[in-house]
Scaffold this active site. Structure first.
Site, mmCIF file in Angstrom:
data_model
loop_
_atom_site.group_PDB
_atom_site.id
_atom_site.type_symbol
_atom_site.label_atom_id
_atom_site.label_comp_id
_atom_site.label_asym_id
_atom_site.label_seq_id
_atom_site.Cartn_x
_atom_site.Cartn_y
_atom_site.Cartn_z
ATOM 1 N N TYR A 1 76.837 -43.137 -44.960
ATOM 2 C CA TYR A 1 77.585 -42.065 -45.648
ATOM 3 C C TYR A 1 79.020 -42.145 -45.128
ATOM 4 O O TYR A 1 79.550 -41.206 -44.563
ATOM 5 C CB TYR A 1 76.913 -40.735 -45.264
ATOM 6 C CG TYR A 1 77.278 -39.488 -46.035
ATOM 7 C CD1 TYR A 1 77.339 -39.451 -47.416
ATOM 8 C CD2 TYR A 1 77.508 -38.293 -45.331
ATOM 9 C CE1 TYR A 1 77.626 -38.274 -48.087
ATOM 10 C CE2 TYR A 1 77.790 -37.114 -45.994
ATOM 11 C CZ TYR A 1 77.855 -37.101 -47.368
ATOM 12 O OH TYR A 1 78.129 -35.927 -48.031
ATOM 13 N N HIS B 1 84.192 -39.221 -50.130
ATOM 14 C CA HIS B 1 82.920 -38.852 -50.759
ATOM 15 C C HIS B 1 82.277 -37.677 -50.025
ATOM 16 O O HIS B 1 81.839 -36.710 -50.664
ATOM 17 C CB HIS B 1 81.976 -40.054 -50.758
ATOM 18 C CG HIS B 1 80.597 -39.735 -51.253
ATOM 19 N ND1 HIS B 1 80.334 -39.365 -52.550
ATOM 20 C CD2 HIS B 1 79.397 -39.718 -50.597
ATOM 21 C CE1 HIS B 1 79.028 -39.134 -52.692
ATOM 22 N NE2 HIS B 1 78.447 -39.340 -51.521
ATOM 23 N N ASP C 1 73.016 -47.323 -55.363
ATOM 24 C CA ASP C 1 71.947 -46.483 -54.829
ATOM 25 C C ASP C 1 71.700 -45.344 -55.818
ATOM 26 O O ASP C 1 72.255 -44.264 -55.696
ATOM 27 C CB ASP C 1 72.353 -45.944 -53.454
ATOM 28 C CG ASP C 1 71.234 -45.159 -52.793
ATOM 29 O OD1 ASP C 1 70.066 -45.489 -53.042
ATOM 30 O OD2 ASP C 1 71.536 -44.235 -52.027
ATOM 31 N N ARG D 1 79.265 -26.720 -50.571
ATOM 32 C CA ARG D 1 79.618 -25.689 -49.581
ATOM 33 C C ARG D 1 81.036 -25.201 -49.847
ATOM 34 O O ARG D 1 81.932 -25.350 -49.010
ATOM 35 C CB ARG D 1 79.504 -26.248 -48.158
ATOM 36 C CG ARG D 1 78.107 -26.664 -47.743
ATOM 37 C CD ARG D 1 78.059 -27.124 -46.288
ATOM 38 N NE ARG D 1 78.903 -28.293 -46.057
ATOM 39 C CZ ARG D 1 78.537 -29.546 -46.253
ATOM 40 N NH1 ARG D 1 77.322 -29.816 -46.712
ATOM 41 N NH2 ARG D 1 79.367 -30.555 -46.010
#
EC number: 3.7.1.2
Length: 401
Positions: A117, A122, A222, A131
């Site tokens: 990640y 991103h 992915d 959030r």
């Protein structure tokens, strides 16, 4: 044919490896040269490449990758010299096959698969989406490369159709979960890194040892079912929303072909812990294109990625986890600073609130059945030229309920 079928993107400075079949012949290792592929075991038999005949006769790259960096370098030098040698032109031409005559296979037998990640853009976008009233990045994000252990058995080669997954999902307005096909099916434009060289359990790999285990890279999609993922991921993270399929390019570009693409990382602040520091830290200047149904909708730049591939590999082993030849780790979604540089539809449509238009007048927030997604990429080569990475493509099929 008297001349080699080289192109700027797939010439002698590139030479990505793949695995192919032709007619009744068994899968074997090939290298791409323009719009043709070279039968490497055959060429090695004809042109004094005995060291690699057995490895290149195998149905995947694993045996060759297991030979390690000195063999990778020697094989690349031998191949470039052989292809350039006029006295061996007839032997080379006899081992060339048009790509249209070949069926490409998954290039590696995937041992373990980890997805990271590593894009700050991103991660920030996702944090702002989910959030909006909190911090975009979680407190650990700039201290370690976050990742999860995925499902190696559902990594598929480019061109494989992707069946829409089913699972549990629960929208914020629902009182109870429901079961059915994902309605928020997404992509993630990534790079996959192929690992070579087994290590013993209990023996971490340092930053400065990591490159000895990095064989090459392939474009990687992915696929992600965002509705399934959103309901299942607390408290343990991605599971069925990710594990149904991930697509790897048929061609693996060796790290040696990307030397001119190496670039400095963005400034890392705060400074990572000592095991994530070292001399061999780098980014990659790789320009990716995301295409849906023939239309480019995004151009994510890999050069913006926060964590180095060597940091990802070192972190993956710092607890003593051993490496196995054929391990695959992916970078996570590549996204740039600008809206048209976002590497997922989740970001491009801002979770469906801002659908984007296609040339046929339709709009997309997430994937529809029949959509075809293709990732392409180029990188700097030697002397100002550019090289290409093999594309990765997939078509969405309806769910099987």
């Amino acid at each position: 044919m008297t001349d080699l079928p080289t192109t700027e993107l797939f010439g002698l400075d590139n030479l990505p490896y793949g695995v192919a079949t032709k007619a009744c012949h068994a899968p074997h290792v090939v290298a791409r040269l323009g719009d043709h592929a070279v039968d490497l075991a055959g060429l090695a038999t004809d042109a004094d490449g005995a060291a690699w005949i057995d490895a290149w006769s195998q149905p995947n790259l694993n045996a060759f990758v297991a030979q390690g960096p000195s063999s990778w370098a020697a094989a690349r030098t031998w191949l470039q010299e052989t292809l350039h040698d006029q006295s061996r032109r007839d032997a080379v031409l006899a081992r060339l096959h048009p790509l249209d005559d070949l069926t490409m296979q998954l290039p590696i037998a995937v041992a373990d698969y980890v997805d990271f990640y590593a894009s700050e853009n991103h991660a920030t976008n996702v944090g702002r989406i989910f959030r909006p009233d909190g911090d975009a990045l979680t407190p650990n994000w700039k201290h370690l490369p976050i990742g999860y252990h995925g499902r190696s058995g559902t990594v598929v080669v480019s061109g494989t159709d992707i069946v829409r997954p089913c699972g549990q999902r629960k929208a914020p307005t629902d009182t109870e979960p429901t079961f059915g096909p994902s309605i928020r099916l997404d992509i993630e434009a990534e790079l996959g890194f192929v690992v070579g060289g087994d290590t013993a359990v209990g023996s971490p790999v340092s930053i400065d040892e990591a490159s000895d285990h990095l064989f090459g890279v392939g474009l990687f999609n992915d696929w992600s079912a965002r509705d399934i993922q959103a309901w299942e991921y607390v408290p343990l993270g991605p599971f069925l929303g990710k594990s149904f399929a991930s697509s790897l390019a048929a061609w693996i570009t060796p790290m040696a072909a990307l030397r001119a693409a190496k670039t400095a990382l963005p400034k890392q602040d705060p400074q990572p812990l000592p095991y994530l520091q070292g001399d061999d830290l780098f980014g990659l200047d790789i320009a990716i294109e995301v295409e849906i149904n023939g239309q480019v909708v995004s151009r994510p730049p890999y050069s913006t990625m926060y964590w180095s591939p060597t940091q990802m590999l070192a972190h993956m082993t710092v607890n003593g986890a051993g490496l196995r030849t054929g391990d695959l780790f992916a970078s996570g979604t590549v996204s740039g600073d600008e809206k048209d540089e976002r590497g997922s539809f989740l970001e491009l449509s801002w979770s469906g609130k801002e659908p984007f238009a296609l040339a046929d007048g339709s709009t997309r927030s997430f994937l529809e059945d029949g959509d075809i997604v293709t990732l392409r990429a180029t990188a700097p080569g030697t002397d100002g030229a550019r090289i290409g990475l093999g594309e990765v493509t997939g078509r969405i099929l309806p769910a099987r309920t």
